[in-house]
Every structure is written in structure tokens, then in C-alpha cells.
Design a protein around this motif. Structure first.
Motif, PDB file in Angstrom:
ATOM      1  N   LEU A  59      54.130  11.873-139.159  1.00 38.99           N
ATOM      2  CA  LEU A  59      54.935  11.215-138.379  1.00 38.99           C
ATOM      3  C   LEU A  59      54.156  10.152-137.494  1.00 38.99           C
ATOM      4  CD1 LEU A  59      56.795  14.418-136.996  1.00 38.99           C
ATOM      5  CD2 LEU A  59      57.627  12.646-138.411  1.00 38.99           C
ATOM      6  N   PRO A  60      54.704   9.052-137.300  1.00 35.66           N
ATOM      7  CA  PRO A  60      54.192   8.118-136.555  1.00 35.66           C
ATOM      8  C   PRO A  60      53.853   8.364-134.971  1.00 35.66           C
ATOM      9  CG  PRO A  60      56.522   7.549-136.770  1.00 35.66           C
ATOM     10  CD  PRO A  60      56.237   8.414-137.575  1.00 35.66           C
ATOM     11  N   ALA A  61      54.729   9.309-134.508  1.00 34.07           N
ATOM     12  CA  ALA A  61      54.460   9.493-132.901  1.00 34.07           C
ATOM     13  C   ALA A  61      54.980  10.914-132.705  1.00 34.07           C
ATOM     14  CB  ALA A  61      55.473   8.503-132.245  1.00 34.07           C
ATOM     15  N   VAL A  62      54.519  11.641-131.602  1.00 35.71           N
ATOM     16  CA  VAL A  62      55.037  12.931-131.200  1.00 35.71           C
ATOM     17  C   VAL A  62      56.427  12.852-130.719  1.00 35.71           C
ATOM     18  CG1 VAL A  62      54.525  14.797-129.631  1.00 35.71           C
ATOM     19  CG2 VAL A  62      52.583  13.196-130.415  1.00 35.71           C
ATOM     20  N   LYS A  63      57.322  13.816-131.311  1.00 37.69           N
ATOM     21  CA  LYS A  63      58.451  13.984-131.202  1.00 37.69           C
ATOM     22  C   LYS A  63      58.825  15.611-130.670  1.00 37.69           C
ATOM     23  CE  LYS A  63      60.412  11.136-134.480  1.00 37.69           C
ATOM     24  NZ  LYS A  63      61.446  10.651-135.732  1.00 37.69           N
ATOM     25  N   LEU A  64      59.695  15.701-129.626  1.00 38.77           N
ATOM     26  CA  LEU A  64      59.854  17.071-128.993  1.00 38.77           C
ATOM     27  C   LEU A  64      61.336  17.608-129.486  1.00 38.77           C
ATOM     28  CD1 LEU A  64      57.816  15.899-126.966  1.00 38.77           C
ATOM     29  CD2 LEU A  64      58.453  17.468-125.619  1.00 38.77           C
ATOM     30  N   LYS A  65      61.347  18.725-130.143  1.00 43.23           N
ATOM     31  CA  LYS A  65      62.616  19.272-130.475  1.00 43.23           C
ATOM     32  C   LYS A  65      62.882  20.624-129.791  1.00 43.23           C
ATOM     33  CE  LYS A  65      62.629  17.322-135.252  1.00 43.23           C
ATOM     34  NZ  LYS A  65      62.741  17.762-136.649  1.00 43.23           N
ATOM     35  N   SER A  66      63.933  20.759-129.045  1.00 36.14           N
ATOM     36  CA  SER A  66      64.268  22.133-128.346  1.00 36.14           C
ATOM     37  C   SER A  66      65.516  22.629-129.184  1.00 36.14           C
ATOM     38  CB  SER A  66      64.734  21.800-126.979  1.00 36.14           C
ATOM     39  OG  SER A  66      65.765  20.863-126.931  1.00 36.14           O
ATOM     40  N   HIS A  67      65.398  23.999-128.996  1.00 35.65           N
ATOM     41  CA  HIS A  67      66.452  24.893-129.624  1.00 35.65           C
ATOM     42  C   HIS A  67      66.691  25.875-128.596  1.00 35.65           C
ATOM     43  CE1 HIS A  67      66.155  23.040-133.616  1.00 35.65           C
ATOM     44  NE2 HIS A  67      64.918  23.140-133.577  1.00 35.65           N
ATOM     45  N   THR A  68      68.058  26.083-128.041  1.00 34.05           N
ATOM     46  CA  THR A  68      68.380  27.279-127.328  1.00 34.05           C
ATOM     47  C   THR A  68      68.978  28.276-127.923  1.00 34.05           C
ATOM     48  OG1 THR A  68      68.455  25.397-125.597  1.00 34.05           O
ATOM     49  CG2 THR A  68      69.607  27.357-125.113  1.00 34.05           C
ATOM     50  N   TYR A  69      68.692  29.603-127.499  1.00 32.84           N
ATOM     51  CA  TYR A  69      69.125  30.676-128.198  1.00 32.84           C
ATOM     52  C   TYR A  69      69.712  31.424-127.115  1.00 32.84           C
ATOM     53  CZ  TYR A  69      66.046  28.990-131.858  1.00 32.84           C
ATOM     54  OH  TYR A  69      65.574  27.988-132.949  1.00 32.84           O
ATOM     55  N   GLU A  70      70.690  32.431-127.406  1.00 34.75           N
ATOM     56  CA  GLU A  70      71.247  33.563-126.368  1.00 34.75           C
ATOM     57  C   GLU A  70      70.512  34.828-127.094  1.00 34.75           C
ATOM     58  OE1 GLU A  70      73.100  33.735-123.687  1.00 34.75           O
ATOM     59  OE2 GLU A  70      73.865  31.660-123.547  1.00 34.75           O
ATOM     60  N   LEU A  71      69.897  35.495-126.213  1.00 36.26           N
ATOM     61  CA  LEU A  71      69.239  36.833-126.462  1.00 36.26           C
ATOM     62  C   LEU A  71      69.480  37.891-125.694  1.00 36.26           C
ATOM     63  CD1 LEU A  71      65.398  35.784-126.986  1.00 36.26           C
ATOM     64  CD2 LEU A  71      67.596  35.984-128.866  1.00 36.26           C
TER      65      LEU A  71
END
Length: 422
Positions: free
Chosen positions: A77-89
Motif C-alpha cells: 500500500l502506498p499510504a496508511v489507511k484506517l479501517k473501522s468495523h463496529t460490532y454489537e456484543l
């Protein structure tokens, strides 16, 4: 609109303590709070920072004893990417909305100088979204999904030599924005003695560079001793695993090697259980409070000061938000008036410059016209003189022609006369 001064009671006013003569019932407030919080559920957001392949996703699966959505990340990857995932626990009757943010491509670039920029921007964006919700006229904070980062697990590569430059720079940029908890990833790859020295070296470098990592609270007497001991265990050396191995009569999370088995929840093998105890079971609410009361307040204070708001005026006396707003509105109007005057003056100046320029062009055109007119008159006179001279030459030519013709006629007549006489 004039600001209205509100009279405040003296700060040092003595508060009287009264004794109740019977049961009233407000001792149930803690129970009411617990019931209300249980009904609304809780929010917790974790940011995982570390190089690709450090086992961030595996550790999250192990911490919460489930399987989250994750895909292997490439190293290109050419740059840093932030990926978020939300879960219901849900555990028992407690609901938790968990958001896990992963830094994809962190540390994979040749130039790692700006690797932290995307992370800082993401954290500030979550603070800004919450601030915008706070500043709305019609707010809905109870239903708002708070996406501010409560805990940042910084995964350290188990080199055994110390922290990398990118680790020090990134943690220094983040320590005033988020609760940074350093962890040594894949701690089963180095020996016990090397791990002890590695931990000491990491703490020394963190202190030498003035990095403020999260400290578990010690102000609560019931948890002071445990949290003090756990503060001395940082950074936690952790091992994660999604595999279960039979050990005796039990199936345990572990990693199977040719030389033996590393049990994830065995404290003699790694610090996973200590991390889980401190992060989830003991200090989750404290990290939420620190995020709101320290990191978010620091961001909010900075933004409001940038906008020109302050708690005290020039005379060091408290001022209300309304007074500050009125003052900013007056200053804004004065600034607009000043800019309008400047634009008007600039417009007048440019009009004058344009008029001067047009006059110069007009003058040049008149001069050119006069010159052309004079040249035309001279040329016309020259042609008239030439025509007059040609007319005179033509008249002279006609006169001479007539004379020659007359002479020739006379000569011919004389010749004929002589011929007849003969």
C-alpha cells in the motif's frame, strides 16, 4: 443585543451538612444509574497500531473470544489507511457496541516519516464529529454513536533491541490524544530473559523521549494495589491465537510448536490475561472517562480558543459564552466593515488608475490622429501640386503640339503653292 450579567453565588459559600431523621430513598441512585446504563448499553473503541503481520486481528479475536471480520493486508500500500468495523456484543444482560480500528499498511512504506499523519487525522476527526454534535442547537448525544478512540494498543515488533524511530515518533504524536498502551506482539518468539531486558529498554526509551503512556488509575483503594503492579508490567508481552489445543482434559487457546505449546491464558507463558483484565474487566470505564475528560477536553479547548472563545476576559474576569459571542460578532462586523472599506478604496484607486490609463490612450490616439491628419494634408497638397504641374505640362504640351501642327500645315501649303506655279 446586550449581554445580561448573571449573579453567581460566592464560590467559598459554606455548604451545610444535615442529618436525615428517616429513610428518604436517594441511596438507590447508584442502582438507578446501573439500570439506566445497562438499558442504554456501552460503547468502547479500540485503535490497533502496528506493522502488517503483527497479529493485531488475532489478538482482538482472542481478547473478546469471538471471530471478527478481517482480511489479510498486503505490504504494497502506498499510504496508511484506517479501517473501522463496529460490532454489537452482549455478555449476560450487558450490551457493548465495540469498534475496532486497524491501521492497514502501517510501516510498509519506504518513507515512514508521515505514517502517523493519517492516524492523527482520524483521531481528530472523531473528536471534531463529537464537538459538532455538542454545538448543535438540537443535540442528540444520547443517541449519537461516540466514535472517539478510548484505547490505543500499540504493537511493538519483538526485535529485542528496543523501539524503532517510527514507534517513538508515533507514540509521541498520540500520547496527548489517546490512551496509549504499548504491547509486545508475538512475545513467544523471544526468550524470557530477552523479554525482561526488552521491556526495561522500552520503558527507558519511552521515559527518555517524554512519551506519556496510559497509566491504570491508583486513586481507588480497592484497585490501587493491583493497578500499581500492572503499571509495572507495561508493556504487556502478548500472544494471540484462534486455535484451540487440547491440554490435559481441556481445550485451550494456544499456539502449537514442534518444541511445545504456548498457552495464551497461562500467565507464565505471556501477559495476555493481564492485558485482558486491565483493558476490559477493570479499567474500561476509566479509559472512557479519561478520553472524555482529558483528551477530548484538550482538543475542545484548543478548537474553541482558536475560534476566539475564552473563560476570562482581558481583565482576567470571568466572561460568559454569550458575552464572548457578542464580542466576536462585533469584531466580525468591524472586520467586515474594514474589509469593505479596503475594497471600496481599492476599487476607487483602480478606477482612477483605469481613467488615467484611458486618458493616456486617448491622448495617444489624438496625437496619432493629428499626425495622420497633418501627413494626409501634406500628402494631399503634394499630390495637388503634382497635378497642377502635370496640368501645366499638359497645357504646354498641347500648345506646342498645336504650334507644330500649325507650322506643318503652313509648310505644306507653301509647298503646294510652289508646285502649282511650275
Amino acid at each position: 443585543m446586550a449581554a445580561v450579567a448573571v449573579e453567581r453565588p460566592p464560590i467559598d459559600e459554606k455548604i451545610r451538612t444535615l442529618k436525615l431523621s428517616g429513610h428518604v430513598g436517594f441511596d438507590s441512585l447508584p442502582d438507578q444509574l446501573v439500570a439506566k446504563s445497562t438499558q442504554n448499553g456501552f460503547t468502547f473503541n479500540i485503535l490497533c497500531i502496528g506493522e502488517t503481520g503483527m497479529g493485531k486481528s488475532t489478538l482482538m479475536d482472542t481478547l473478546f473470544n469471538t471471530s471478527f471480520e478481517s482480511n489479510p493486508a498486503p505490504h504494497t500500500l502506498p499510504a496508511v489507511k484506517l479501517k473501522s468495523h463496529t460490532y454489537e456484543l452482549q455478555e449476560s444482560n450487558v450490551r457493548l457496541k465495540l469498534t475496532i480500528v486497524d491501521t492497514v499498511g502501517y510501516g510498509d512504506q519506504i518513507n515512514k516519516g508521515d505514517s502517523f499523519t493519517a492516524i492523527v487525522d482520524y483521531i481528530d476527526k472523531q473528536f471534531d464529529d463529537y464537538l459538532q454534535e455538542e454545538l448543535k442547537i438540537k443535540r442528540s448525544l444520547s443517541a449519537y454513536h461516540d466514535s472517539r478512540i478510548h484505547a490505543c494498543l500499540y504493537f511493538i515488533c519483538p526485535t529485542g533491541h528496543g523501539l524503532k524511530s517510527i514507534d517513538l515518533v508515533c507514540m509521541k504524536k498520540l500520547d496527548s490524544k489517546v490512551n496509549v498502551i504499548p504491547v509486545i506482539a508475538k512475545a513467544d518468539t523471544i526468550s524470557k530473559s530477552e523479554l525482561t531486558k526488552f521491556k526495561q529498554r522500552i520503558i527507558q526509551e519511552i521515559k527518555a523521549n517524554g512519551i506519556q503512556i496510559y497509566q491504570f488509575p491508583t486513586d481507588d483503594d480497592t484497585m490501587a494495589k493491583v493497578n500499581t503492579e500492572m503499571n509495572n508490567q507495561i508493556p504487556f508481552a502478548v500472544v494471540g491465537s484462534t486455535d484451540f489445543v487440547r491440554v490435559g482434559n481441556k481445550m485451550l487457546r494456544a499456539r502449537q510448536y514442534p518444541w511445545g505449546t504456548v498457552q495464551v491464558e497461562n500467565e507464565s507463558h505471556c501477559d495476555f490475561t493481564k492485558l485482558r483484565e486491565m483493558l476490559i474487566r477493570t479499567n474500561m470505564e476509566d479509559m472512557r472517562e479519561v478520553t472524555h475528560q482529558r483528551h477530548y477536553e484538550l482538543y475542545r479547548k484548543k478548537i474553541l480558543e482558536t475560534m476566539g472563545f475564552s473563560d476570562v476576559g482581558q481583565d482576567n474576569q470571568p466572561v460568559s459564552f454569550q458575552q464572548t459571542f457578542e464580542q466576536k460578532r462585533v469584531e466580525h462586523r468591524e472586520e467586515l466593515q474594514r474589509k469593505e472599506d479596503e475594497m471600496r478604496q481599492t476599487f476607487v484607486l483602480r478606477v482612477k488608475e483605469k481613467e488615467t490609463e484611458l486618458k493616456e490612450v486617448e491622448k495617444e490616439l489624438y496625437t496619432k490622429y493629428d499626425t495622420l491628419k497633418r501627413e494626409h494634408a501634406e500628402e494631399k497638397k503634394r499630390y495637388e501640386d503634382l497635378k497642377k504641374r502635370l496640368d501645366e505640362e499638359k497645357a504646354e504640351f498641347q500648345k506646342r503640339k498645336h504650334q507644330v501642327a500649325t507650322q506643318q500645315l503652313t509648310s505644306h501649303t507653301l509647298t503646294l503653292g510652289k508646285t502649282k506655279k511650275k
